[in-house]
Design a protein around this motif. Structure first.
Motif, PDB file in Angstrom:
ATOM      1  N   THR A  20       0.844  -1.190   0.000  1.00 51.65           N
ATOM      2  CA  THR A  20       0.000   0.000   0.000  1.00 51.65           C
ATOM      3  C   THR A  20       0.880   1.241   0.000  1.00 51.65           C
ATOM      4  O   THR A  20       1.833   1.329   0.775  1.00 51.65           O
ATOM      5  CB  THR A  20      -0.903   0.027   1.251  1.00 51.65           C
ATOM      6  OG1 THR A  20      -1.688  -1.170   1.291  1.00 51.65           O
ATOM      7  CG2 THR A  20      -1.830   1.234   1.223  1.00 51.65           C
ATOM      8  N   ASP A  54      -6.132   6.430   2.631  1.00 52.15           N
ATOM      9  CA  ASP A  54      -7.312   6.071   3.419  1.00 52.15           C
ATOM     10  C   ASP A  54      -6.998   5.027   4.484  1.00 52.15           C
ATOM     11  O   ASP A  54      -7.899   4.348   4.963  1.00 52.15           O
ATOM     12  CB  ASP A  54      -8.436   5.568   2.511  1.00 52.15           C
ATOM     13  CG  ASP A  54      -8.010   4.392   1.631  1.00 52.15           C
ATOM     14  OD1 ASP A  54      -6.896   3.864   1.849  1.00 52.15           O
ATOM     15  OD2 ASP A  54      -8.781   4.008   0.732  1.00 52.15           O
ATOM     16  N   ARG A  55      -5.733   4.892   4.853  1.00 51.73           N
ATOM     17  CA  ARG A  55      -5.352   3.938   5.898  1.00 51.73           C
ATOM     18  C   ARG A  55      -4.031   4.358   6.525  1.00 51.73           C
ATOM     19  O   ARG A  55      -3.298   5.196   5.989  1.00 51.73           O
ATOM     20  CB  ARG A  55      -5.274   2.529   5.338  1.00 51.73           C
ATOM     21  CG  ARG A  55      -4.223   2.295   4.283  1.00 51.73           C
ATOM     22  CD  ARG A  55      -4.499   1.010   3.520  1.00 51.73           C
ATOM     23  NE  ARG A  55      -5.727   1.135   2.751  1.00 51.73           N
ATOM     24  CZ  ARG A  55      -6.673   0.190   2.699  1.00 51.73           C
ATOM     25  NH1 ARG A  55      -6.544  -0.939   3.371  1.00 51.73           N
ATOM     26  NH2 ARG A  55      -7.758   0.361   1.958  1.00 51.73           N
ATOM     27  N   LYS A  57      -0.706   2.980   9.528  1.00 48.73           N
ATOM     28  CA  LYS A  57      -0.080   1.922  10.319  1.00 48.73           C
ATOM     29  C   LYS A  57       0.815   2.566  11.367  1.00 48.73           C
ATOM     30  O   LYS A  57       1.667   3.388  11.046  1.00 48.73           O
ATOM     31  CB  LYS A  57       0.746   0.996   9.423  1.00 48.73           C
ATOM     32  CG  LYS A  57       1.457  -0.131  10.174  1.00 48.73           C
ATOM     33  CD  LYS A  57       2.209  -1.042   9.205  1.00 48.73           C
ATOM     34  CE  LYS A  57       2.891  -2.197   9.908  1.00 48.73           C
ATOM     35  NZ  LYS A  57       3.585  -3.109   8.951  1.00 48.73           N
ATOM     36  N   SER A 101      -8.120   1.371   8.788  1.00 51.09           N
ATOM     37  CA  SER A 101      -8.590   1.329   7.405  1.00 51.09           C
ATOM     38  C   SER A 101      -9.957   1.995   7.313  1.00 51.09           C
ATOM     39  O   SER A 101     -10.938   1.484   7.859  1.00 51.09           O
ATOM     40  CB  SER A 101      -8.686  -0.117   6.905  1.00 51.09           C
ATOM     41  OG  SER A 101      -9.305  -0.174   5.636  1.00 51.09           O
ATOM     42  N   ASP A 104     -12.590  -0.180   5.262  1.00 54.13           N
ATOM     43  CA  ASP A 104     -13.113  -1.314   6.026  1.00 54.13           C
ATOM     44  C   ASP A 104     -13.852  -0.871   7.285  1.00 54.13           C
ATOM     45  O   ASP A 104     -14.555  -1.672   7.903  1.00 54.13           O
ATOM     46  CB  ASP A 104     -11.977  -2.256   6.421  1.00 54.13           C
ATOM     47  CG  ASP A 104     -11.300  -2.891   5.221  1.00 54.13           C
ATOM     48  OD1 ASP A 104     -11.990  -3.093   4.203  1.00 54.13           O
ATOM     49  OD2 ASP A 104     -10.094  -3.171   5.299  1.00 54.13           O
TER      50      ASP A 104
END
Length: 303
Positions: A20, A54-55, A57, A101, A104
């Motif tokens: 990603t 859009d995410r 970590k 996420s 999700d």
């Protein structure tokens, strides 16, 4: 010179081969201070938030470097082993990886609690935020203030509208700008951004084998006990391989990290708070899987 070469290789590999794409990195200093059964606690961790479209970590910085090196095509096993050992030997290691996420609508949390690796999910948004008076400048960005209650703690966060992403350190998310600082009302936990930059690497997926899915409450209760005394939660019959290298231990390939100064949990379950188990949580159930112990000495670490 070697260090600069390695960093350049990591950046090139991450851009080309990550699962990603990442847009930005935010480096945080995470401080934990307070009283434990072992006395005064004062620890500092270095963490990184990788931010995609859009995410995101959030992980320990040494884990991020290991993931980045491991993703390089044709990487030499010796180099991976070198970074794996550095991560293992990191004394102050933030041992949760948090993946957020938006598509999700979930936050996924991973942590090693030997002899298993665990994972759980929570739905976003996790927190109900309330605006508070006051602004501050953090890492060069003017930030607004908001407060929330989560996991038995009252959190205050400072977020930057100039960086319009709903992410932040750990699970401190859901505001209209990047959370640059967050601290709890007791003064035990404090995350603060020290660097915001363009991303050098992509966001690697968490693809470790044999991950055990668990509920959020089951995870938190187990972790709050495990962090106090990890070996008390390990059934000897569940050990198939124990590796020892330079004083560090792995059980079934999972590192055992001990907190010499004690711990102050980041969060609690409603059950822990109701029963007054913040300081003395109940011991989690241990499920035996059987097996025999094989001890690996001070050779190369097995992966």
């Amino acid at each position: 010179m070697k260090q600069y070469v390695i960093v350049a290789m990591i950046m090139a590999a991450g851009t080309s081969y990550a699962q990603t794409a990442a847009l930005y990195d935010c480096i945080y200093r995470y401080d934990v201070e307070g009283q434990t059964a072992s006395g005064d606690l004062s620890e500092t961790y270095n963490c990184i938030l990788q931010i995609g479209e859009d995410r995101s970590k959030f992980s320990d910085y040494s884990a991020f470097r290991l993931d980045s090196v491991s993703s390089m095509p044709g990487v030499d096993d010796g180099l991976v082993d070198e970074y794996a050992l550095k991560a293992l030997k990191t004394e102050s290691y933030f041992d949760q990886t948090v993946m957020s996420s938006i598509p999700d609508g979930k936050i996924m949390v991973y942590a090693d609690m030997a002899p298993e690796r665990y994972r759980y999910e929570e739905k976003m948004p996790l927190m109900e935020w309330h605006d508070a008076e006051g602004t501050d400048t953090v890492c060069g960005y003017v930030c607004r203030k908001a407060v929330t209650d989560y996991g038995g703690r009252r959190w205050t966060a400072w977020y930057a509208l100039d960086i319009p992403v709903p992410f932040g350190p750990w699970k401190i998310t859901g505001l209209p700008g990047l959370v640059m600082r967050a601290e709890d009302a007791d003064g035990n936990h404090r995350f603060e951004a020290v660097m915001f930059r363009s991303a050098g690497c992509g966001i690697a997926a968490e693809n470790k084998p044999n991950v055990v899915s668990i509920s959020r409450d089951g995870f938190v209760e187990r972790k709050n006990w495990y962090d106090r005394d990890p070996f008390s939660t390990i059934d000897p019959q569940s050990i198939s391989v124990m590796e020892v290298m330079e004083g560090k231990v792995k059980v079934n390939g999972v590192a055992v990290r001990r907190h010499k100064q004690g711990v102050i949990p980041l969060e609690y379950t409603a059950g822990e708070l109701k029963k007054g188990h913040k300081e003395n949580p109940p011991k989690p159930e241990i499920v035996s899987k059987g097996g025999s112990i094989k001890v690996v000495g001070a050779g190369s670490m097995k992966k």
